[in-house]
Write a protein that holds these residues in place. Structure first.
Motif, PDB file in Angstrom:
ATOM      1  N   LEU A  34       0.826  -1.210   0.000  1.00  0.00           N
ATOM      2  CA  LEU A  34       0.000   0.000   0.000  1.00  0.00           C
ATOM      3  C   LEU A  34       0.859   1.259   0.000  1.00  0.00           C
ATOM      4  N   ALA A  35       1.984   1.216   0.692  1.00  0.00           N
ATOM      5  CA  ALA A  35       2.894   2.360   0.683  1.00  0.00           C
ATOM      6  C   ALA A  35       3.389   2.621  -0.738  1.00  0.00           C
ATOM      7  N   ARG A  36       3.741   1.567  -1.444  1.00  0.00           N
ATOM      8  CA  ARG A  36       4.202   1.721  -2.824  1.00  0.00           C
ATOM      9  C   ARG A  36       3.069   2.198  -3.727  1.00  0.00           C
ATOM     10  N   LYS A  37       1.882   1.684  -3.505  1.00  0.00           N
ATOM     11  CA  LYS A  37       0.718   2.098  -4.301  1.00  0.00           C
ATOM     12  C   LYS A  37       0.494   3.595  -4.223  1.00  0.00           C
ATOM     13  N   HIS A  38       0.643   4.142  -3.026  1.00  0.00           N
ATOM     14  CA  HIS A  38       0.336   5.564  -2.812  1.00  0.00           C
ATOM     15  C   HIS A  38       1.577   6.453  -2.803  1.00  0.00           C
ATOM     16  N   GLY A  39       2.749   5.883  -3.059  1.00  0.00           N
ATOM     17  CA  GLY A  39       3.976   6.670  -3.081  1.00  0.00           C
ATOM     18  C   GLY A  39       4.345   7.244  -1.730  1.00  0.00           C
ATOM     19  N   ILE A  40       4.085   6.480  -0.670  1.00  0.00           N
ATOM     20  CA  ILE A  40       4.363   6.928   0.692  1.00  0.00           C
ATOM     21  C   ILE A  40       5.709   6.351   1.142  1.00  0.00           C
ATOM     22  N   ASP A  41       6.582   7.205   1.608  1.00  0.00           N
ATOM     23  CA  ASP A  41       7.882   6.756   2.122  1.00  0.00           C
ATOM     24  C   ASP A  41       7.714   6.366   3.584  1.00  0.00           C
ATOM     25  N   ILE A  42       7.741   5.059   3.854  1.00  0.00           N
ATOM     26  CA  ILE A  42       7.587   4.584   5.233  1.00  0.00           C
ATOM     27  C   ILE A  42       8.930   4.264   5.873  1.00  0.00           C
ATOM     28  N   GLY A  43      10.004   4.475   5.124  1.00  0.00           N
ATOM     29  CA  GLY A  43      11.326   4.266   5.693  1.00  0.00           C
ATOM     30  C   GLY A  43      11.829   2.842   5.607  1.00  0.00           C
ATOM     31  N   GLN A  44      11.051   1.958   4.998  1.00  0.00           N
ATOM     32  CA  GLN A  44      11.467   0.568   4.817  1.00  0.00           C
ATOM     33  C   GLN A  44      11.239   0.171   3.357  1.00  0.00           C
ATOM     34  N   GLU A  45      12.095  -0.734   2.867  1.00  0.00           N
ATOM     35  CA  GLU A  45      12.037  -1.151   1.476  1.00  0.00           C
ATOM     36  C   GLU A  45      11.670  -2.613   1.296  1.00  0.00           C
ATOM     37  N   THR A  46      11.741  -3.405   2.374  1.00  0.00           N
ATOM     38  CA  THR A  46      11.445  -4.828   2.274  1.00  0.00           C
ATOM     39  C   THR A  46      10.462  -5.234   3.367  1.00  0.00           C
ATOM     40  N   ARG A  51       8.710  -5.631   9.085  1.00  0.00           N
ATOM     41  CA  ARG A  51       8.466  -6.513  10.237  1.00  0.00           C
ATOM     42  C   ARG A  51       9.355  -6.117  11.417  1.00  0.00           C
ATOM     43  N   ALA A  52      10.548  -5.696  11.140  1.00  0.00           N
ATOM     44  CA  ALA A  52      11.473  -5.318  12.211  1.00  0.00           C
ATOM     45  C   ALA A  52      11.000  -4.097  12.982  1.00  0.00           C
ATOM     46  N   ASP A 280      -4.694  -7.896  17.859  1.00  0.00           N
ATOM     47  CA  ASP A 280      -3.976  -7.262  16.749  1.00  0.00           C
ATOM     48  C   ASP A 280      -2.954  -8.264  16.218  1.00  0.00           C
ATOM     49  N   PRO A 281      -3.412  -9.282  15.504  1.00  0.00           N
ATOM     50  CA  PRO A 281      -2.553 -10.439  15.224  1.00  0.00           C
ATOM     51  C   PRO A 281      -1.323 -10.157  14.387  1.00  0.00           C
ATOM     52  N   ALA A 282      -1.356  -9.136  13.532  1.00  0.00           N
ATOM     53  CA  ALA A 282      -0.163  -8.835  12.748  1.00  0.00           C
ATOM     54  C   ALA A 282       0.981  -8.367  13.638  1.00  0.00           C
ATOM     55  N   TYR A 283       0.646  -7.856  14.807  1.00  0.00           N
ATOM     56  CA  TYR A 283       1.648  -7.309  15.721  1.00  0.00           C
ATOM     57  C   TYR A 283       1.995  -8.267  16.855  1.00  0.00           C
ATOM     58  N   PHE A 284       1.052  -9.131  17.236  1.00  0.00           N
ATOM     59  CA  PHE A 284       1.262  -9.973  18.417  1.00  0.00           C
ATOM     60  C   PHE A 284       1.600 -11.424  18.095  1.00  0.00           C
ATOM     61  N   GLY A 285       1.810 -11.721  16.821  1.00  0.00           N
ATOM     62  CA  GLY A 285       2.396 -13.002  16.485  1.00  0.00           C
ATOM     63  C   GLY A 285       1.460 -14.163  16.320  1.00  0.00           C
ATOM     64  N   GLY A 286       0.178 -13.913  16.082  1.00  0.00           N
ATOM     65  CA  GLY A 286      -0.691 -15.053  15.855  1.00  0.00           C
ATOM     66  C   GLY A 286      -2.152 -14.678  15.725  1.00  0.00           C
ATOM     67  N   TYR A 287      -2.836 -15.400  14.835  1.00  0.00           N
ATOM     68  CA  TYR A 287      -4.273 -15.243  14.674  1.00  0.00           C
ATOM     69  C   TYR A 287      -4.986 -16.150  15.671  1.00  0.00           C
ATOM     70  N   ILE A 288      -6.288 -16.326  15.510  1.00  0.00           N
ATOM     71  CA  ILE A 288      -7.062 -16.948  16.577  1.00  0.00           C
ATOM     72  C   ILE A 288      -6.661 -18.398  16.828  1.00  0.00           C
TER      73      ILE A 288
END
Length: 338
Positions: A34-46, A51-52, A280-288
């Motif tokens: 999404l960052a690439r779609k909208h041309g937003i510089d989020i400071g990460q390239e990969t 994730r880091a 918030d599973p993307a942040y806490f390491g697991g879905y249900i």
């Protein structure tokens, strides 16, 4: 004694997810796309670099990562794609009913129209239903913003009233008790909306916030809420009034080593309807599915224990009784076959 719960059982068991923040399902690959779609510089390239950045050690540091990440959500398709990706993962984790939180103020405060948010998410809800997953949206207010902002948000959302079924309260609980939003929740109840509220674990004044949510503000569920064990009278109140708790073991583990598992077990044994969810599973390491499995492995829960939790989740969901009966029958069939 070791658990008899396998990964296949924990994931396949039909269940409701009642504590899930759609913005908290923003996986690094989608954020980068999404960052690439909208041309937003989020400071990460990969993806690995994104994730880091998902690093934190308390609620404040989590929110400092969480809210800036949402800047990549710009148009209706973005919100649709985020929710659609979650629903796909939810089905893989045995979810048969999903009641999903979303935070419109996190988007309207940066210039995204509330209709863009709701319409995008709801498109994904409709598609999920077509795929056989019962789903609805819950609009949440950010408690660290003003009451006036919450009131404005509720008013702005009312043209879309048919696209969400309830309201909630989340974000930083410090110095933001539920009573701050008493007028907002009164108006929501009068509009026929269901009501739930975050009462986060081990916060200053947790038990007072729980008491107010239950006895003053009409909460039908408590999100997190396991600090209720501090007041046996409130435990009895919750049991007798059918109040559900939506606990999230993996996110709890960022606050306490025991992931509030002992409280989940104690409250369930006392007849309180506690469910297990992914927060918030993307942040806490697991879905249900990972949450069910982690709880079972850490506390040697049996298949029958997880079945009870899954049945609780259906019982405290906001669907008609005939739909609940149909989903409970799916649990019965799964257990009989496994």
């Amino acid at each position: 004694m070791s658990t008899d719960v396998t990964r296949e059982f924990a994931f396949g068991l039909p269940k409701a997810e009642l504590h899930l923040h759609l913005e908290g399902t923003l996986e690094p690959d989608l954020k980068l796309a999404l960052a690439r779609k909208h041309g937003i510089d989020i400071g990460q390239e990969t993806v690995e670099e994104v994730r880091a950045t998902y690093q934190f050690n308390d609620l404040t540091s989590f929110l400092a990562v969480y809210y800036p990440a949402m800047n990549v959500l710009q148009d209706e398709d973005d919100f649709h794609d985020l929710a659609a990706a979650y629903f796909e993962r939810a089905r893989a984790g045995g979810v048969v009913r999903a009641e999903c939180f979303f935070d419109p103020q996190a988007h309207t405060s940066r210039g995204v129209a509330i209709g863009t948010v709701i319409r995008g998410y709801h498109r994904a809800v409709v598609e999920a239903r077509q795929m056989g997953l019962s789903a609805d949206l819950i609009l949440c207010f950010l408690r660290d913003m003003s009451v006036e902002s919450a009131l404005d948000t509720l008013q702005a959302a009312m043209p879309y009233r048919d696209l969400f079924i309830g309201v909630g309260l989340d974000s930083d609980e410090r110095d933001n008790p539920p009573t701050k939003f008493a007028r907002v929740f009164e108006l929501a109840r009068n509009a026929g909306l269901h009501v739930t509220m975050h009462c986060d674990i081990d916060q200053v004044g947790s038990i007072d916030h729980i008491r107010a949510a239950l006895t003053e503000l009409g909460a039908q569920r408590l999100d997190h809420g396991t600090n209720i064990v501090e007041d046996p009278a409130l435990v009895t109140y919750a049991r007798d009034h059918g109040i559900g708790l939506t606990s999230c073991p993996l996110s709890n583990s960022f606050v306490t080593e025991e992931m509030k598992g002992r409280e989940i077990i104690e409250l369930t044994a006392a007849g309180v309807k506690v469910s297990v969810n992914s927060d918030d599973p993307a942040y806490f390491g697991g879905y249900i599915g990972e949450n069910y499995l982690a709880l079972a492995q850490r506390f040697n829960l049996t298949r029958a224990d997880l079945e009870r939790i899954a049945r609780n989740s259906i019982d405290i969901s906001w669907i008609p009784q005939d739909e609940k009966d149909a989903l409970l029958a799916r649990i019965d069939r799964f257990v009989a076959e496994n």
